[in-house]
Write an enzyme that holds these catalytic residues in place. Sequence first.
Site, short mmCIF file in Angstrom:
data_model
loop_
_atom_site.label_atom_id
_atom_site.label_comp_id
_atom_site.label_asym_id
_atom_site.label_seq_id
_atom_site.Cartn_x
_atom_site.Cartn_y
_atom_site.Cartn_z
N ARG A 9 4.48 -57.15 23.67
CA ARG A 9 4.82 -57.19 22.28
C ARG A 9 6.36 -57.78 22.19
O ARG A 9 7.23 -57.17 22.85
CB ARG A 9 4.77 -55.94 21.54
CG ARG A 9 3.44 -55.51 21.40
CD ARG A 9 3.41 -54.10 20.57
NE ARG A 9 2.10 -53.32 20.92
CZ ARG A 9 1.18 -53.22 19.89
NH1 ARG A 9 1.44 -53.75 18.90
NH2 ARG A 9 0.37 -52.48 20.28
N SER A 67 -15.11 -39.09 12.44
CA SER A 67 -14.18 -39.92 12.39
C SER A 67 -15.03 -41.40 12.51
O SER A 67 -15.57 -41.53 13.48
CB SER A 67 -13.04 -39.80 13.51
OG SER A 67 -12.12 -40.85 13.38
N SER A 81 -7.88 -52.59 8.33
CA SER A 81 -6.70 -53.54 8.27
C SER A 81 -6.93 -54.87 9.16
O SER A 81 -6.24 -55.75 9.10
CB SER A 81 -5.47 -52.93 8.51
OG SER A 81 -5.36 -52.54 9.55
N HIS A 123 -4.32 -49.63 3.04
CA HIS A 123 -4.29 -51.07 2.80
C HIS A 123 -4.92 -51.36 1.41
O HIS A 123 -5.38 -52.55 1.04
CB HIS A 123 -5.20 -51.84 3.77
CG HIS A 123 -4.38 -51.72 5.11
ND1 HIS A 123 -3.42 -52.74 5.24
CD2 HIS A 123 -4.25 -50.94 5.95
CE1 HIS A 123 -2.84 -52.42 6.48
NE2 HIS A 123 -3.22 -51.22 6.88
N THR A 164 0.36 -45.15 1.58
CA THR A 164 1.43 -45.40 2.12
C THR A 164 2.31 -46.04 0.92
O THR A 164 1.71 -46.55 0.00
CB THR A 164 1.41 -46.20 2.92
OG1 THR A 164 2.65 -46.55 3.80
CG2 THR A 164 0.79 -47.77 2.71
N LYS A 197 3.58 -50.29 1.99
CA LYS A 197 2.79 -51.70 2.27
C LYS A 197 2.82 -52.42 0.78
O LYS A 197 3.96 -53.01 0.49
CB LYS A 197 1.41 -51.41 2.76
CG LYS A 197 1.51 -51.15 4.19
CD LYS A 197 0.49 -50.66 4.99
CE LYS A 197 0.61 -50.24 6.40
NZ LYS A 197 -0.26 -49.94 7.31
N THR A 230 11.46 -32.15 9.01
CA THR A 230 11.95 -33.26 8.98
C THR A 230 12.61 -33.65 7.75
O THR A 230 12.29 -33.14 6.59
CB THR A 230 10.95 -34.57 9.31
OG1 THR A 230 11.32 -35.78 9.60
CG2 THR A 230 9.90 -34.51 8.13
N THR A 278 -4.16 -52.84 19.62
CA THR A 278 -4.26 -52.95 18.19
C THR A 278 -5.59 -53.24 17.89
O THR A 278 -6.42 -52.64 16.64
CB THR A 278 -3.45 -53.71 17.53
OG1 THR A 278 -2.15 -53.46 18.01
CG2 THR A 278 -3.46 -53.61 15.97
C1 LIG Z 1 0.12 -48.89 8.35
C2 LIG Z 1 -1.19 -47.90 8.37
C3 LIG Z 1 -0.91 -46.39 8.32
C4 LIG Z 1 0.56 -46.09 8.42
O1 LIG Z 1 1.41 -46.13 7.16
P1 LIG Z 1 2.81 -46.35 7.51
O2 LIG Z 1 3.37 -45.97 5.98
O3 LIG Z 1 3.21 -47.79 7.81
O4 LIG Z 1 3.41 -45.43 8.38
C5 LIG Z 1 -1.90 -45.54 8.00
N1 LIG Z 1 -3.09 -45.90 8.10
C6 LIG Z 1 -3.60 -47.18 8.20
C7 LIG Z 1 -4.93 -47.51 7.95
C8 LIG Z 1 -2.44 -48.24 8.38
O5 LIG Z 1 -2.87 -49.25 8.71
#
Ligand SMILES: *Cc1c(COP(=O)(O)O)cnc(C)c1O
Length: 404
Positions: free
Chosen positions: A21, A136, A188, A216, A244, A247, A276, A362
């Site tokens: 990468r 899953s 994604s 997504h 999230t 995104k 954390t 990926t």
């Molecule tokens: C990007 C992604 C995540 C993680 O989300 P982040 O906020 O970027 O850590 C979780 N699930 C899927 C399907 C993703 O593509």
Amino acid sequence: MNFDALFTTQLNALKEEGNYRIFAELERQCGAFPKARCHDDQSPDEVTVWCSNDYLGMGQHPKVRQAMKDAIDACGTGAGGTRNISGTNHEHLLLERELADLHGKEAALLFTSGYVSNWASLSTLGARLPNAVILSDSLNHASMIEGMRHARCPKVIWNHNDPDDLDRKLAALPANMTKIVAFESVYSMDGDIAPIKEIVEVAEKHGAMTYLDEVHAVGLYGPRGGGVAEREGLMDRITLIEGTLGKAYGCMGGYVTGSAALCDFIRSFASGFIFTTALPPAVAAAARTSIAHLKTSDIERMQHRRQVAKLRAMLDRNGIPHLENPSHIIPVMIKDPVKCRMLADILMQDWGIYVQPINYPTVPKGTERLRFTPSPLHGDAEIEHLVEALSVLWKQCAIAHAVA
Ligand SMILES: *Cc1c(COP(=O)(O)O)cnc(C)c1O
């Protein structure tokens, strides 16, 4: 002992496969998205970003930026602690309320990222629920896979987006197990969308709980940006919805939503939540502003759809094969890691077009691709420029036009 030799042997193997990468060194230009400055030696100074997950450009939205600045001036930079030890800010609770409302749930719980939210929540559910088993989808994201691994409970993989296979696999399990069905709405890499209703019906039939990753989809689908489950009127039938803030909402952080008891359970037992530092209050304030904006504004979503459709139509007209799917993600299949990297390099260096090659792990080997994500801020001229570049390269590289 030469430890570096141990590292470089494996790195060299990765390089030989074409799977090493290389990160583009960018400087995002506020107000000019999707343009960014590029600091790589061989690339133009300014490039157009074609692979951002800031799907709607909310990361530069004036209201979102202002909210972040105001919160910094009000609260300072960091949260100052874990949620348990002094780090719970008023902003975190306001955001959790906003998220619970977004998905029509009693409660929500914030994490430092979507990755952590999946990892922490699935591992806690799988490890703590009596006699748990996680079912899953075969294409689930790495964060869910890590969560399941850490749960150390039995795991059953069902065929991607196949409710019948899920049905068979649930039927084969003993009645006394606590069954958790984990899946995503928008996948994604292929941009396909799960048959959520069918999956939920199968899960309900077997008394299984449902865990849906809408990472997504949030902000992008549904009348208020609640995701595909909102669009299809299914949110109340899903046990846990995960998303999230990094995104479409253009910030950072992850979350789960569900019943008050479910969120309290994860809050109380998930190591990845407890140990954390909490998100900076300013990040929470910005995310809340972004979510609230997209709950009532449809302009971004409409323009997004228009530009996605435009790019697809122009690719078709120019004979550039891309995976058909019902989402905003446009994968152009290259099916070779070395070619995929080479095409991305030429696009960047000769055309100022930045798209990251997507290679193994990926995606599976042999399905390497360029994954384009047009935003509402990609103009017609930028779309035309991209399609012109791809057309020229297609002819030069003589890559088979016909792709299944
Ligand atoms: C990007 C992604 C995540 C993680 O989300 P982040 O906020 O970027 O850590 C979780 N699930 C899927 C399907 C993703 O593509």
